[in-house]
Each structure stands twice: as C-alpha cells, then as structure tokens.
Design a protein around this motif. Sequence first.
Motif, PDB file in Angstrom:
ATOM      1  N   LEU A 464       0.803  -1.215   0.000  1.00 11.30           N
ATOM      2  CA  LEU A 464       0.000   0.000   0.000  1.00 11.30           C
ATOM      3  C   LEU A 464       0.841   1.273   0.000  1.00 11.30           C
ATOM      4  O   LEU A 464       0.300   2.365   0.144  1.00 11.30           O
ATOM      5  CB  LEU A 464      -0.951   0.006   1.210  1.00 11.30           C
ATOM      6  CG  LEU A 464      -1.985  -1.122   1.242  1.00 11.30           C
ATOM      7  CD1 LEU A 464      -3.011  -0.858   2.338  1.00 11.30           C
ATOM      8  CD2 LEU A 464      -2.688  -1.289  -0.099  1.00 11.30           C
ATOM      9  N   ILE A 466       3.035   2.808   2.071  1.00  5.54           N
ATOM     10  CA  ILE A 466       2.893   3.659   3.253  1.00  5.54           C
ATOM     11  C   ILE A 466       4.274   4.210   3.614  1.00  5.54           C
ATOM     12  O   ILE A 466       5.129   3.476   4.114  1.00  5.54           O
ATOM     13  CB  ILE A 466       2.294   2.873   4.439  1.00  5.54           C
ATOM     14  CG1 ILE A 466       0.937   2.274   4.048  1.00  5.54           C
ATOM     15  CG2 ILE A 466       2.175   3.760   5.671  1.00  5.54           C
ATOM     16  CD1 ILE A 466       0.360   1.337   5.090  1.00  5.54           C
ATOM     17  N   SER A 519      -4.284   5.155   3.550  1.00  2.81           N
ATOM     18  CA  SER A 519      -4.250   3.788   3.011  1.00  2.81           C
ATOM     19  C   SER A 519      -5.545   3.021   3.278  1.00  2.81           C
ATOM     20  O   SER A 519      -5.666   1.854   2.865  1.00  2.81           O
ATOM     21  CB  SER A 519      -3.066   3.019   3.607  1.00  2.81           C
ATOM     22  OG  SER A 519      -3.278   2.751   4.994  1.00  2.81           O
ATOM     23  N   PRO A 522      -8.434   0.769   0.345  1.00  3.04           N
ATOM     24  CA  PRO A 522      -7.550   0.671  -0.818  1.00  3.04           C
ATOM     25  C   PRO A 522      -8.221  -0.064  -1.971  1.00  3.04           C
ATOM     26  O   PRO A 522      -9.201  -0.787  -1.773  1.00  3.04           O
ATOM     27  CB  PRO A 522      -6.372  -0.145  -0.285  1.00  3.04           C
ATOM     28  CG  PRO A 522      -6.992  -1.039   0.741  1.00  3.04           C
ATOM     29  CD  PRO A 522      -8.061  -0.193   1.404  1.00  3.04           C
TER      30      PRO A 522
END
Length: 691
Positions: A464, A466, A519, A522
């Motif tokens: 994701l 991050i 996030s 998603p």
Amino acid sequence: MATVSADENPYVEDPPTDFEPVEELTEDEADEQAGLLREAIRFHDYRYYVENDPVIGDRTYDALFTRLQDLEDAFDVRTADSPTRRVGGEPLDELGTVEHVAPMLSIDSGGEAEDVREFDERIRREVGESVTYVCEPKFDGLSVEVVYEDGEYVQAATRGDGYTGEDVTENVRTIASVPHRLRGDYPDRLVLRGEVHIPESAFQDLNRERVERGEDPFANPRNAAAGTLRQLDPAVTAGRPLDVFFFDVLDSTHDFETHWKQHETLPEWGLKVNDRAERTDDIEDAIAYRNRLMDDRPDLDYEIDGVVIKVDDLDTCAELGTTERHYRWAFAYKFPARSEVTEITDITVQVGRTGRLTPVALLEPVDVGGVTVSRASLHNPEEIAAMNVNVGDEVRVERAGDVIPYVAEVVEKRAEGHYEFPDHCPVCDSAVEFDGPMAYCTGGLACTAQLRRAVEYYASDDGLDIEGLGGERVDQLIDAGLIEESLADLYRIETEDLTSLEGWGETSAENLRRELDASENPPLREFLSAIGIPKVGPATAADLAREFGDLDSIRDATRERLESVEGIGPKVADQIAEFFGSDRNEEVIDDLLDAIGPLETPDEDETGDELAGLTFVFTGSLSGYTRSEAQKRVEDRGANATSSVSGNTDFLVAGDSPGQTKLDAAEENDVPVLDGREAFEKKLREKGVEV
C-alpha cells in the motif's frame, strides 16, 4: 588523573553486585558513590579493552554500570564524561561536517613484494641507508579522527575527503573502547587517527540475529561498521558492537620522536592499540611480517586486508612529506583477494514473511566475482543433507545469476555429519512443518519474524506504499508492543503512542498517521498484493481483481477456478487457495478489513483491455498522479505495472527526479521513455484509452 587503585576505590578489586536502595541515599552520598563508580568503570574498561586482562566478570561490571545509571537518573548527577553516555544521546537531524586538524591522507599500496622493495629503495635514496620501519595490520574498517582537550573526549569525525569529514562525535562516544577521559600524564591536546571496526565474532552474532529476525544481514564487517557509525540515532550505534584501534597521532602538545613511541605511549593514556605491530630496519623482515600476518588472518578477530609499513622516525616522515593524496613515508602491502573457497563459521535459519525457513551459511568473507560475500544460501534441509555440509566445513561459494550467493559444494569436510535442521522455529519456537524439500514455521503472524516481514511488505511499494514504515521503524513498533498480532494493529496506533518512542517527533508521528489514514479503503488489487499471498505480486493481484471483481469471490474460488485466470498456473492457484483456506489468515483479513473499511473494487466503465500485453514501469514523480494512481490507470486497462526495467518492459514513464538506475536500464534494453505526464497521456490516447 592518577590511575585508580584497589585501596582508593571499593568498586575496583572486589565490587558488590547488589547495593542499598537508591532512595535511602542523600544527594551528597549519591554524588560521591557515582563518582567512585565512574572511576571504577573507567578502570575496568581499561583492563578489558586496552590491557585485555579484566579483573571482574561481565555480571559484576553490569551491576556497577546499572547502579551508576540508577544514581544518575534518581539524583541528576550525570557528568559530561560519564560512561553511561555510551547508551546514546538524542537523535540527530543530520550529520554535520568537521574540518580535520591535519589532513587524513590515504596510503599508496601494492600487492607484490617488488612494490615494497621499490618503496624501500626510494626511501633510502632520499634519506640515507639507516631506516627503521613500523609494521602494523591494515584494518578494513572506517578511519576516524578523535580529539581530546585537557584529557576530555570532545570530537570525532570520519575521514571524508581527507580534509573534512562527517561529525560522528555522539556516535563514537558510545564505543566502549573510546575513553571519555584519558588516564595518566596525558597532554593538553591530543588528536588521533583510529580505525572503527566490528570484531569478527561480534559481526557473526549480529548477522545471526538479523537473519533470524528476517532482516537482511550485513555484507561484511566494514559495511556494518560504516553504516552504524553514520546513524542519526546514537542509540542505534550504541546497540551494535563497534570497537576501535588507534595508530597515529595527528597533533599533540606532547612531543613524539617516533611512531613506535606513540604506539607504546597511547595505552598509558587508556587508548587501545593493536598488539601485532612490529619494528624492523630490514625491508625483507617487513615482507616476512606481511606473510605471517596473512597466514594468521583466519584466526584474527578483526578484518585486515594487508599491512602498513611506515618510516618510524617522525622527523624523517616530515622530510619525506606527502603527495596530494598519499603519505610518502608509508606503504600498504595488500593481501590478494580471497578466492571463492571459504569456511562456514555458522549456520542460521531465516524466517520469511510466509513462514518459509531458509538455511543461511555465515562465512569468512570471501571475494566472489569482485563482490565480498559473508553469507550464502544453503537452499533447504534436503540440500544440506545431500551436500553433507556443516559449520566448520570449507566450501565453494558461487553467485546464482551472478547475484545471489549460494554454497555450491563442500571442498574439504572438517566437521562431523551435516547440519541438523531445527524442528522448532528459531524466533517463536513454533513447530516446523516440512512440505517436500521446504520447511515452514507454523506460528503464522504470532511469529514476530513473519509479522515484521508482513508489515514491511504491506507498507512497501508493492503493497500500500505507506511512507515512513521502513524496516527499522517496523522493528521499533513491534518491540514497543504497538504491533502485536496482526496488520490491523497498525491502524490502532495513535500519534501519542509514536511521540513517546525514541526518534519520533510530533511531525513524523502525524505524517505516519496521515499515511495510515490515506491507506484505508484501498483498491482491491493493491490490497491483494499487500497482504502477502505467496506468489502474488502487483501484476497477479491486478489479474485477480479484474477477473473476480470483489474479495469474497476470490476467497471462495476453487483451485480450478483460480487456475482458469490467464497468467495463473497450478502452483500459484494452489498458493492462493491455501492462503485463503487458512483459518488464521481469514481472521487476520477480517480484522484488517474492520480497520480499513471496504475495498475499492474495479469500475467496469474504467476498465478495459486496450493496453493488454504491455508492461509499464514508473519512476520519479508524475504530475497529477500518485505512483499508485498511475499504475492503476494502466493496470485497469489490461497492462502490467512492474517495479524494474527489463527486456520485457514496453515503456518507462519518467516523472520529476527519475531514478538513474531505471533510466540506464531503459537505455540498455532499448525501452522507450515517456518523459512526463503529457507523453504518458499521449501514449494512452494512442492506444485508445480516454484521458
């Protein structure tokens, strides 16, 4: 300052391991006891690091150190030169630069005896026939300048360009063999050159711990020492086993006539020197010294790559002077590169994010195709048994695809039998399960090694994306108990939880919290890639999202249905079905979905196959798109978006500040580069994608 004796200090010869409660002391009593403890600890450091002859055991030393910490914390009596400052100070924003007191030049070198003889002939031509040399090991570490004023440690810097270096004062302060205060009749000013290194035995222990935690081990002791010394957080430096040897005085108010006198005097001031140095007036003896040291090299507890031969008389050195880069009075007689045959010093087991256990051989560092290798794969338990390999054996190391090192064969069998693969995970002690030649930890995310790797992957570019959740920070969050059981724990972390941790400020904590919030919800394809399904990366995740449309359909799909998806073969289908068939994985996914909310599923109006068969790679910042959005744009239209350029790449999309490695790879593979947003969208329109 006079040397501490047993009569003067009760904590030197026979110190206690327990003390009266701190709260029963007055401030004056605490201050007096702390002073005695500091002196005693300095004395024991000297006996251990300089004289190599400790008079107390580790447990007793630890009791003295802990007592001093307790007193300084309770009564605020810590001094600037206290040994407790070795645990690390406040993290730094960046390393500053320092101008050296005297240039820290390099040394001319060669690998042949004739090179050394030519050096000797030149010296004797210039200064006469009577020359004495000092010979010492050439350490393979990191050179530093260390400054003492009035006996107090005040500054340290890396060599840098020889004239200025990085300010590593706080990090070097944490090295136990660097005294905070000199002993004996020290000079008012003393500037030293030393070599910071990690002892071989400590390096192997450090790498074993990293491998077992699922982290990549350090390539060699020098890289480990250099990276450790440049940490912005001195506490990280303090937690690693750095050591130092001092070998040159760069400046001093004490007059020295020879290098050898420096070598003899530095230990009197509490400074560690190497005990293998020798003095000779015959260059052939210097050559023989190098050959003896090369033979002894495997038994030394520090890395060396040759010997240094230097003129002893300092007036003669001044007469010889320097070139722009080299001292003209010294020469490094290098060892030949180690061949690909080396010894296994240890075998450890690495735990991957899927629980797979990979045996790794820790090696005496060896040159393999121009790369120093200190660890190599042993593949799996069956390969270990087939090769009959064990700790202590001499083996040949090769690099698969010229990249990944592995043990190819046993050259000389020195150990009895083969390494017995553990039946319990080395990290969490869960039972090991064997599936054909492979071994797996059954602990799942209850195994901290798997949890660490799972969180790292979830936050990576293939997950994701991050920002702010690299390996060291993931370790810190797990060690602090903020991530205990599953990925969902990430979303339960509050800003104040982070600001209470070392190295986190309000800004960095808020940034991570914003990244976590961003996030949530998603896209399905990103979620599938992030949760760590074996064999499922971004491309396969995109195929699954397009084919099934929602997560429940994928969770319920049979092996046969999964295998019907283009690009998914029987092995990948098996892995996906087994992953979703695990009760533990189902719990983790449900818990995670509760934390992040519903997934964004593909919109049929925004999908198509106009880009089917094409592969895109993105680099740099593309105006108007996040990296994730740009990848989704092409994947929703049937293309693959991968992270590296190869001969199979069709287009490299380059935004602002593109990576040079990807640009070079594109040129090497004749891959067209779409320069910026306009070129990218023009290509989409050419292929029939509405922009």
